[in-house]
Write a protein that holds these residues in place. Structure first.
Motif, PDB file in Angstrom:
ATOM      1  N   LEU A   1     -37.237  24.595 -45.967  1.00  0.00           N
ATOM      2  CA  LEU A   1     -36.366  25.589 -45.339  1.00  0.00           C
ATOM      3  C   LEU A   1     -37.115  26.386 -44.278  1.00  0.00           C
ATOM      4  O   LEU A   1     -38.227  26.854 -44.518  1.00  0.00           O
ATOM      5  CB  LEU A   1     -35.807  26.556 -46.389  1.00  0.00           C
TER       6      LEU A   1
ATOM      7  N   ASN B   1     -29.529  21.227 -47.644  1.00  0.00           N
ATOM      8  CA  ASN B   1     -29.192  21.417 -49.056  1.00  0.00           C
ATOM      9  C   ASN B   1     -29.707  20.278 -49.940  1.00  0.00           C
ATOM     10  O   ASN B   1     -29.947  19.159 -49.471  1.00  0.00           O
ATOM     11  CB  ASN B   1     -27.686  21.592 -49.225  1.00  0.00           C
TER      12      ASN B   1
ATOM     13  N   GLN C   1     -30.202  26.333 -42.542  1.00  0.00           N
ATOM     14  CA  GLN C   1     -30.605  26.227 -43.948  1.00  0.00           C
ATOM     15  C   GLN C   1     -29.590  25.392 -44.735  1.00  0.00           C
ATOM     16  O   GLN C   1     -29.976  24.531 -45.538  1.00  0.00           O
ATOM     17  CB  GLN C   1     -30.737  27.622 -44.564  1.00  0.00           C
TER      18      GLN C   1
ATOM     19  N   GLU D   1     -37.314  29.854 -41.709  1.00  0.00           N
ATOM     20  CA  GLU D   1     -36.943  31.262 -41.812  1.00  0.00           C
ATOM     21  C   GLU D   1     -35.493  31.450 -41.342  1.00  0.00           C
ATOM     22  O   GLU D   1     -35.068  30.878 -40.330  1.00  0.00           O
ATOM     23  CB  GLU D   1     -37.880  32.097 -40.935  1.00  0.00           C
ATOM     24  N   THR D   2     -34.735  32.259 -42.082  1.00  0.00           N
ATOM     25  CA  THR D   2     -33.368  32.568 -41.684  1.00  0.00           C
ATOM     26  C   THR D   2     -33.378  33.678 -40.636  1.00  0.00           C
ATOM     27  O   THR D   2     -33.956  34.748 -40.862  1.00  0.00           O
ATOM     28  CB  THR D   2     -32.539  33.016 -42.895  1.00  0.00           C
TER      29      THR D   2
ATOM     30  N   ILE E   1     -26.062  32.797 -45.600  1.00  0.00           N
ATOM     31  CA  ILE E   1     -26.632  31.451 -45.516  1.00  0.00           C
ATOM     32  C   ILE E   1     -26.242  30.894 -44.149  1.00  0.00           C
ATOM     33  O   ILE E   1     -25.062  30.741 -43.853  1.00  0.00           O
ATOM     34  CB  ILE E   1     -26.102  30.555 -46.649  1.00  0.00           C
ATOM     35  N   LYS E   2     -27.231  30.594 -43.325  1.00  0.00           N
ATOM     36  CA  LYS E   2     -26.973  30.149 -41.961  1.00  0.00           C
ATOM     37  C   LYS E   2     -26.980  28.615 -41.891  1.00  0.00           C
ATOM     38  O   LYS E   2     -27.557  27.939 -42.768  1.00  0.00           O
ATOM     39  CB  LYS E   2     -28.018  30.737 -41.016  1.00  0.00           C
TER      40      LYS E   2
ATOM     41  N   VAL F   1     -29.926  26.652 -51.156  1.00  0.00           N
ATOM     42  CA  VAL F   1     -28.833  25.796 -50.684  1.00  0.00           C
ATOM     43  C   VAL F   1     -28.792  24.545 -51.563  1.00  0.00           C
ATOM     44  O   VAL F   1     -29.646  23.683 -51.483  1.00  0.00           O
ATOM     45  CB  VAL F   1     -29.005  25.448 -49.189  1.00  0.00           C
TER      46      VAL F   1
ATOM     47  N   CYS G   1     -36.926  35.229 -45.430  1.00  0.00           N
ATOM     48  CA  CYS G   1     -37.429  34.254 -46.411  1.00  0.00           C
ATOM     49  C   CYS G   1     -36.736  34.411 -47.760  1.00  0.00           C
ATOM     50  O   CYS G   1     -37.021  33.654 -48.693  1.00  0.00           O
ATOM     51  CB  CYS G   1     -38.940  34.392 -46.576  1.00  0.00           C
TER      52      CYS G   1
ATOM     53  N   ARG H   1     -41.363  31.964 -43.740  1.00  0.00           N
ATOM     54  CA  ARG H   1     -41.490  30.617 -44.295  1.00  0.00           C
ATOM     55  C   ARG H   1     -42.436  29.775 -43.435  1.00  0.00           C
ATOM     56  O   ARG H   1     -42.452  29.889 -42.203  1.00  0.00           O
ATOM     57  CB  ARG H   1     -40.114  29.955 -44.407  1.00  0.00           C
TER      58      ARG H   1
ATOM     59  N   GLY I   1     -37.228  26.860 -52.262  1.00  0.00           N
ATOM     60  CA  GLY I   1     -36.789  26.408 -50.952  1.00  0.00           C
ATOM     61  C   GLY I   1     -37.865  25.729 -50.147  1.00  0.00           C
ATOM     62  O   GLY I   1     -37.570  25.022 -49.177  1.00  0.00           O
TER      63      GLY I   1
ATOM     64  N   SER J   1     -41.635  27.820 -40.118  1.00  0.00           N
ATOM     65  CA  SER J   1     -41.403  28.692 -38.963  1.00  0.00           C
ATOM     66  C   SER J   1     -42.693  29.372 -38.527  1.00  0.00           C
ATOM     67  O   SER J   1     -42.975  29.508 -37.334  1.00  0.00           O
ATOM     68  CB  SER J   1     -40.344  29.746 -39.300  1.00  0.00           C
TER      69      SER J   1
END
Length: 532
Positions: free
Chosen positions: A369, A428, A424, A371-372, A420-421, A402, A397, A329, A364, A332
């Protein structure tokens, strides 16, 4: 409007991660349909729907076992028809992801081909060398040889990606006719176009010549993925591809108002000429590369890429995006250029809205958002599973959307297929909708700006000669000109000579000090344009 795609905003939906409607932790078509109003309110003109066909999901749907049916994970053909109807009612076009370079090894076509049935020549087969090694040195994008031995047929088959994704032999007229029929099937159901996956991989060198080595990196070290050690001269981007593109275009032209968007997977410096060649009259309507999906966030890079495309194809049409389901993403990826993730997200959205051509927004991105970050045992992507930790793969990604602060972030009542961390979840939609200066409100403003402006949607572009880190451009249509300047850095920068005209209230982070304008970190200024 026949050419609705020119200057449009295309919103990419990754179906597994958009909205779960049945509580199994995986997004589906009914969930997407229920959330389409979000896309319409955002200001998009179309959705790009990543693959929803029947598939064993070895590569998350990019391994198709039935091109003309919906995988039960996502729903039914009736669910798909309902989605198209709802999208059209909201004024949204529907672009469907088509994977025509390869199928799943579970496809009936491949089952017939491997026993030398009627479709014996529908895939790329070749004899082993006398010592049993593969026919040539071609390497898979996912690492290792691009050839897999089939013990029953006693030949190798080509797979540019996973071994479970055998390449179709698109030199064969019967295969070409079959994929044309696939396009007609979905066009007849009301689809408005296709995103053609790996469009430059369709045809290979029939002589199966070896690829030469790629130049060494400046540090002299080999890349993490052996695929990057070759100059892919013979396994993709072949001139023979052009005739096939003309055939696919003819199919779309028989359904007026539809379009073809091609993904050109090539290294920087080689992709733009291919994009230009592929978008000449009678071929694709538009194409995109990964040139703006990489790590560089500098004025010189943006200018070189955009000017490079139009120099090669003055009448061509590009598609630009900063994010999709294959890359980290942007907040990031470009973190070093941002004063904060939110500031960088806001600037990137403003910059994207200003680019000439059609633009794409990945789900997102309108929330900013990041990167997770996932642990190895949370991964599903074959790329990450193979090359971890040097290459973490694409799951980061692809984590779910959210929507609210509730359990499952409003995405699902079950455990989501990817976690879902907290970073992120905190971004929402419900929280952002209640915050007037949120990234989401800003995204809507930027897309409204673009839609209200002919220069931004379909005008020409001329870049201003400004010192880095300032990027300036003038968009023109008829007698109307709009200028914009972006400070692509995390520090304040003076703008000693501003473009002519009144600065718009849409500008952010700009102050007048003495005789100069000062652009704060990640700020931007518009001139000669205001929505009022």
């Amino acid at each position: 409007m026949a050419e609705w795609w020119r200057g449009a905003v295309v919103y990419q939906i990754y179906p597994r991660s958009f909205q779960d409607s049945n509580g199994d932790g995986v997004g589906d078509l009914a969930g997407i349909t229920a959330r389409l109003e979000h896309v319409a309110q955002l200001g998009a003109d179309a959705i790009w729907l990543s693959p929803v066909f029947r598939s064993p999901m070895a590569d998350m749907g990019y391994d198709v076992s039935d091109y003309c049916d919906i995988d039960p994970l996502f729903g039914t053909l009736a669910d798909f028809d309902a989605l198209v109807a709802r999208a059209h009612a909201l004024g949204l076009k529907v672009i469907l992801d088509q994977v025509l370079s390869h199928s799943s090894d579970a496809h009936p076509w491949f089952a017939d081909s491997r026993v030398r049935g009627d479709k014996a020549d529908w895939y790329v087969w070749a004899d082993a060398k006398p010592d049993g090694s593969p026919p040539n040195n071609w390497i898979s994008v996912f690492g290792g040889s691009a050839w897999e031995w089939d013990a029953g047929r006693r030949q190798y088959y080509l797979h540019n990606f996973l071994a479970r994704q055998p390449d179709l032999n698109l030199h064969n007229p019967e295969v070409q006719a079959a994929v044309e029929d696939v396009l007609r099937f979905w066009l007849a159901r009301g689809v408005d176009g296709f995103r053609l996956d790996t469009v430059n991989y369709y045809l290979h060198d029939p002589a199966l010549r070896d690829n030469p080595p790629a130049p060494l990196a400046p540090d002299g070290l080999p890349p993490s993925n052996t695929y990057d050690m070759q100059d892919h001269r013979f396994d993709k981007s072949r001139p023979e591809n052009l005739a096939l593109l003309r055939r696919l275009r003819a199919v779309c032209d028989s359904f007026p108002g539809t379009c073809l968007l091609g993904e050109v997977g090539e290294v920087e410096g080689r992709a733009l000429p291919i994009m230009a060649e592929y978008t000449r009259p009678g071929r694709l309507h538009m194409a995109y590369s990964f040139d703006l999906l990489g790590d560089s966030y500098t004025p010189a890079h943006f200018r070189a890429v955009i000017e490079g495309f139009f120099a090669a194809a003055p009448d061509g049409w590009p598609y630009w995006s900063f994010s999709n389901h294959d890359v980290m993403r942007p907040v990031s990826r470009w973190a070093a250029y941002g004063a904060s993730p939110a500031a960088l997200a806001r600037q990137a959205l403003a910059l994207l809205a200003s680019l000439p051509g059609t633009i794409g927004l990945y789900q997102g991105e309108e929330f900013g958002l990041p990167e997770t970050e996932l642990d190895y045992d949370e991964l599903t992507d074959p790329v990450g599973l193979r090359f971890w930790p040097e290459i973490k793969g694409r799951d980061g990604c692809r984590a779910p959307m959210v929507w609210n602060a509730g359990a499952g972030a409003g995405f699902s009542t079950a455990r989501p297929w990817l976690p879902i961390k907290p970073p992120q979840a905190a971004l929402n939609l419900a929280a952002q909708a209640a915050t007037p200066d949120s990234v989401w409100h800003h995204a809507r403003a930027m897309l409204t700006l673009r839609r209200a402006s002919l220069p931004l949607r379909i005008g020409t572009v001329r870049f201003l000669d400004l010192p880095a880190p300032l990027l300036g451009m003038v968009r023109s249509y008829g007698d109307t000109e709009i200028s914009s300047v972006f400070n692509l850095s995390a520090s304040d920068v003076p703008l000693l000579q501003a473009p002519r005209g009144k600065m718009s209230a849409l500008s952010e982070g700009v102050e007048r000090r003495d005789q100069a304008l000062v652009l704060a970190a990640n700020s931007f200024a518009w001139f000669n344009f205001d929505l009022s």
